[in-house]
Design a protein around this motif. Structure first.
Motif, mmCIF file in Angstrom:
data_model
loop_
_atom_site.group_PDB
_atom_site.id
_atom_site.type_symbol
_atom_site.label_atom_id
_atom_site.label_comp_id
_atom_site.label_asym_id
_atom_site.label_seq_id
_atom_site.Cartn_x
_atom_site.Cartn_y
_atom_site.Cartn_z
ATOM 1 N N ARG A 115 75.076 56.442 11.168
ATOM 2 C CA ARG A 115 73.988 57.349 11.560
ATOM 3 C C ARG A 115 74.343 58.098 12.836
ATOM 4 N N LEU A 123 73.655 56.671 16.357
ATOM 5 C CA LEU A 123 74.230 55.398 16.811
ATOM 6 C C LEU A 123 75.228 55.651 17.944
ATOM 7 N N HIS A 132 80.398 53.263 17.092
ATOM 8 C CA HIS A 132 80.141 52.913 15.699
ATOM 9 C C HIS A 132 80.890 53.810 14.714
ATOM 10 N N LYS A 136 83.573 52.262 12.924
ATOM 11 C CA LYS A 136 83.223 51.257 11.927
ATOM 12 C C LYS A 136 83.005 51.859 10.543
ATOM 13 N N THR A 170 80.551 47.167 3.480
ATOM 14 C CA THR A 170 79.300 46.423 3.647
ATOM 15 C C THR A 170 79.036 45.591 2.377
ATOM 16 N N ASN A 180 67.127 41.908 9.632
ATOM 17 C CA ASN A 180 67.697 43.213 9.266
ATOM 18 C C ASN A 180 67.857 44.116 10.489
ATOM 19 N N ASP A 225 70.786 43.074 12.713
ATOM 20 C CA ASP A 225 72.130 43.207 12.144
ATOM 21 C C ASP A 225 72.750 44.577 12.444
ATOM 22 N N ASP A 255 78.657 43.434 15.416
ATOM 23 C CA ASP A 255 79.459 42.435 14.705
ATOM 24 C C ASP A 255 79.037 41.000 15.054
ATOM 25 N N ASN A 273 83.134 38.481 9.967
ATOM 26 C CA ASN A 273 82.194 39.455 10.561
ATOM 27 C C ASN A 273 82.295 39.484 12.092
ATOM 28 N N GLY A 313 75.297 43.764 5.019
ATOM 29 C CA GLY A 313 74.436 44.666 4.243
ATOM 30 C C GLY A 313 73.024 44.110 4.139
ATOM 31 N N ASP A 314 72.124 44.911 3.556
ATOM 32 C CA ASP A 314 70.741 44.451 3.390
ATOM 33 C C ASP A 314 70.675 43.275 2.427
ATOM 34 N N GLN A 321 58.844 49.978 21.841
ATOM 35 C CA GLN A 321 59.407 51.326 21.975
ATOM 36 C C GLN A 321 58.552 52.359 21.226
ATOM 37 N N ARG A 323 60.006 56.346 26.562
ATOM 38 C CA ARG A 323 60.708 55.208 25.971
ATOM 39 C C ARG A 323 60.861 54.110 27.016
ATOM 40 N N ALA A 350 66.062 51.398 20.910
ATOM 41 C CA ALA A 350 65.684 50.136 20.276
ATOM 42 C C ALA A 350 66.335 50.092 18.898
ATOM 43 N N PRO A 351 66.589 48.902 18.339
ATOM 44 C CA PRO A 351 66.393 47.549 18.838
ATOM 45 C C PRO A 351 67.238 47.247 20.088
HETATM 46 C C1 57M Z 1 69.429 48.055 10.347
HETATM 47 N N1 57M Z 1 71.668 49.036 10.155
HETATM 48 C C2 57M Z 1 72.771 49.334 10.920
HETATM 49 C C3 57M Z 1 75.270 47.147 7.771
HETATM 50 C C4 57M Z 1 74.366 45.959 8.010
HETATM 51 C C5 57M Z 1 61.839 51.411 11.344
HETATM 52 C C6 57M Z 1 63.093 51.311 12.192
HETATM 53 C C7 57M Z 1 62.847 50.436 13.366
HETATM 54 C C8 57M Z 1 64.240 50.804 11.270
HETATM 55 C C9 57M Z 1 65.528 50.613 11.994
HETATM 56 C C10 57M Z 1 66.663 50.377 11.002
HETATM 57 O O1 57M Z 1 67.036 51.259 10.276
HETATM 58 N N2 57M Z 1 67.268 49.208 10.923
HETATM 59 C C11 57M Z 1 68.293 48.934 9.886
HETATM 60 C C12 57M Z 1 70.434 48.838 10.983
HETATM 61 C C13 57M Z 1 74.123 49.539 10.191
HETATM 62 O O2 57M Z 1 74.472 48.322 9.544
HETATM 63 C C14 57M Z 1 74.343 48.273 8.171
HETATM 64 O O3 57M Z 1 73.051 47.860 7.827
HETATM 65 C C15 57M Z 1 73.082 46.490 7.436
HETATM 66 C C16 57M Z 1 71.893 45.747 7.898
HETATM 67 N N3 57M Z 1 70.741 46.333 7.315
HETATM 68 O O4 57M Z 1 74.849 44.809 7.381
HETATM 69 O O5 57M Z 1 75.617 47.249 6.442
HETATM 70 C C17 57M Z 1 75.183 49.828 11.271
HETATM 71 O O6 57M Z 1 75.134 48.800 12.277
HETATM 72 C C18 57M Z 1 76.456 48.523 12.721
HETATM 73 N N4 57M Z 1 76.825 47.124 12.426
HETATM 74 C C19 57M Z 1 77.861 46.573 13.119
HETATM 75 N N5 57M Z 1 78.230 45.277 12.831
HETATM 76 C C20 57M Z 1 77.603 44.520 11.885
HETATM 77 O O7 57M Z 1 77.984 43.337 11.668
HETATM 78 O O8 57M Z 1 78.439 47.195 13.975
HETATM 79 C C21 57M Z 1 76.159 46.395 11.465
HETATM 80 C C22 57M Z 1 76.532 45.103 11.194
HETATM 81 C C23 57M Z 1 76.613 49.814 10.748
HETATM 82 C C24 57M Z 1 77.375 49.496 11.997
HETATM 83 O O9 57M Z 1 77.516 50.649 12.754
HETATM 84 O O10 57M Z 1 76.918 51.024 10.129
HETATM 85 C C25 57M Z 1 72.503 50.617 11.670
HETATM 86 O O11 57M Z 1 72.319 50.493 12.887
HETATM 87 O O12 57M Z 1 72.444 51.660 11.024
HETATM 88 N N6 57M Z 1 65.900 51.757 12.753
HETATM 89 C C26 57M Z 1 66.313 51.604 13.965
HETATM 90 O O13 57M Z 1 66.423 50.484 14.416
HETATM 91 C C27 57M Z 1 66.726 52.802 14.749
HETATM 92 N N7 57M Z 1 66.058 52.833 15.973
HETATM 93 C C28 57M Z 1 65.429 53.904 16.423
HETATM 94 O O14 57M Z 1 65.377 54.946 15.804
HETATM 95 N N8 57M Z 1 64.827 53.690 17.601
HETATM 96 C C29 57M Z 1 63.880 54.587 18.154
HETATM 97 C C30 57M Z 1 62.466 54.026 17.804
HETATM 98 C C31 57M Z 1 62.177 54.198 16.329
HETATM 99 C C32 57M Z 1 62.276 52.583 18.125
HETATM 100 C C33 57M Z 1 64.051 54.612 19.658
HETATM 101 O O15 57M Z 1 64.696 53.722 20.251
HETATM 102 O O16 57M Z 1 63.525 55.544 20.252
HETATM 103 C C34 57M Z 1 68.103 52.542 15.113
HETATM 104 N N9 57M Z 1 68.751 52.526 13.939
HETATM 105 C C35 57M Z 1 69.976 52.571 13.941
HETATM 106 N N10 57M Z 1 70.607 52.860 15.044
HETATM 107 N N11 57M Z 1 70.571 52.425 12.769
HETATM 108 C C36 57M Z 1 68.646 53.457 16.140
HETATM 109 C C37 57M Z 1 70.074 53.165 16.282
#
Ligand code: 57M
Length: 360
Positions: free
Chosen positions: A58, A61, A65, A68, A73, A192, A195, A198, A257, A266-267, A307, A317, A322-323
């Motif tokens: 994304r 990120l 990342h 990666k 996944t 979720n 995750d 790593d 991992n 993954g999910d 957040q 913020r 976040a997370p």
């Molecule tokens: C999980 N998935 C990873 C990988 C893993 C409603 C909202 C709070 C939802 C939330 C969200 O989307 N969460 C989903 C994040 C992704 O990893 C894949 O997903 C699987 C888990 N579901 O197994 O297949 C990436 O994470 C990294 N990774 C590693 N090592 C690992 O062992 O480095 C994963 C596993 C991978 C890799 O880069 O590609 C992901 O991050 O995409 N959304 C959020 O949490 C978003 N937060 C946000 O928008 N924050 C806002 C507000 C809304 C709170 C803010 O702070 O202002 C974040 N989502 C992500 N990144 N994706 C923002 C940053």
């Protein structure tokens, strides 16, 4: 499967009697799941790597990342395989709670699988919409909650057991149904959200499931339960073999991992492991302790809630992102440092949760 066989064989040779003990079978379950992960891991990862077009990283990120993008996944497939096989091998399959947990685990895994496949191969590479994902989670958790409401695992089935107090039980009545739904969905999504680095989710899953293997064993043992003044849940003990399989599979998965990761779960992994952990807490009547034993998932989820609320209400913020782990990434902490520090916090919380058994 082997349980029944060995119980039959013990009439021939009393040496097989050792398989009657849940503790012994739990250790075997840990080792079996670990062995499966080690043996099948390289093959599964190789297959995932050739089959997958690469991760969609994304845009928001942190920069690291991008590196990666080639990591495959859906490594959760390996986790599911190891846990299923070990549990089927070592648990007493006539215990209905084993099936309740296995079916729920498979259901959430199936949902994660669909989501992962849509993210990888779907036209928009977006996965399920939040609404469909949540509705399906709700439906599955509701079925489990209704089942446990009408066919409880103990005579205190609808009660919430409070830590730190002796025999403190709160009768939730019908409210038990939404409560169970909340615990299962909350834990599934909490894992979720966590995750994202790593080994960040699988480490605390391993610590929490180790704690629950013990808690479940104690709750299912009449004498220990009476001594510790916790609710006795006759059918729970057998689930220690499942929790043991979770520990072994997590440790095995961590091998691949750990930073720098060769595979992500993954999910399919995060949703299923989270739901299973929540359900173990529900069946063993230690839901309140899950807030501590799975405290890291709670903190990560809270950071997102805080957040969102703060941004919506005040336009500001609280965290850089976040997370919570993204906040420290943005602050410049190296990834391994965040991971190990979060693990340390998770271990401390698990120890505090276990200490409540005596601090009453
Ligand atoms: C999980 N998935 C990873 C990988 C893993 C409603 C909202 C709070 C939802 C939330 C969200 O989307 N969460 C989903 C994040 C992704 O990893 C894949 O997903 C699987 C888990 N579901 O197994 O297949 C990436 O994470 C990294 N990774 C590693 N090592 C690992 O062992 O480095 C994963 C596993 C991978 C890799 O880069 O590609 C992901 O991050 O995409 N959304 C959020 O949490 C978003 N937060 C946000 O928008 N924050 C806002 C507000 C809304 C709170 C803010 O702070 O202002 C974040 N989502 C992500 N990144 N994706 C923002 C940053």
């Amino acid at each position: 499967m082997l349980y029944k066989l060995f119980m039959h064989l013990r009439t021939v040779d009393p040496g097989f009697d050792v398989f009657r003990y849940i503790t012994f079978r739990t250790v075997l379950s840990v080792l079996t799941a670990l062995g499966i992960s080690f043996i099948l891991g390289p093959w599964v990862i190789g297959r995932l790597k050739t089959a997958q077009p690469g991760n969609y990283v994304r845009e928001y990120l942190p920069e690291g990342h991008v590196l990666k993008a080639d990591v495959p996944t859906m490594g959760g497939l390996l986790i599911l395989l190891a846990i299923f096989f070990s549990t089927l091998l070592w648990a007493d399959l006539s215990n209905r709670m084993v099936w309740v947990v296995l079916i729920t685990f498979a259901g959430f895994g199936g949902l994660g699988l669909v989501d992962d496949m849509m993210k990888l191969y779907g036209k928009k590479r977006k996965g399920l919409s939040i609404r469909s994902k949540f509705s399906l989670q709700l439906l599955m958790a509701l079925i489990v909650a209704l089942y446990l409401y009408f066919y409880p695992s103990s005579k205190w089935g609808h009660h919430l057991q409070l830590p730190f107090f002796k025999e403190a039980l709160v009768n939730l009545g019908w409210f038990y149904i939404p409560f169970v739904v909340l615990v299962i969905i909350g834990t599934s999504n909490g894992v979720n959200l966590t995750d994202g680095l790593d080994g960040l989710a699988i480490g605390p899953i391993m610590f929490a499931s180790s704690a629950f293997a013990l808690l479940i064993y104690l709750s299912g043992h009449a004498r220990f339960a009476e001594y510790l003044q916790i609710v006795f849940v006759p059918e729970a003990g057998e689930l220690a073999t499942f929790a043991g399989a979770m520990v072994g599979a997590s440790l095995g998965f961590l091998w691949f991992n750990t930073y720098p990761a060769q595979v992500f779960m993954g999910d399919i992994g995060s949703l299923s492991l989270g739901a299973a952990l929540g359900l173990l807490a529900v069946v063993s009547k230690h839901e309140a302790l899950l807030v501590l034993a799975g405290g890291l998932f709670v903190l990560e989820t809270l950071s997102v809630i805080i957040q969102i609320i703060s941004f919506r209400l005040f336009g500001k913020r609280v965290f850089l992102m976040a997370p919570l782990h993204h906040h420290f990434e943005k602050k410049g902490w190296p990834e391994p440092q965040i991971i190990v520090r979060f693990w340390i916090i998770s271990i401390i919380l698990v120890l505090v949760s276990l200490s409540t058994l005596k601090v009453r």
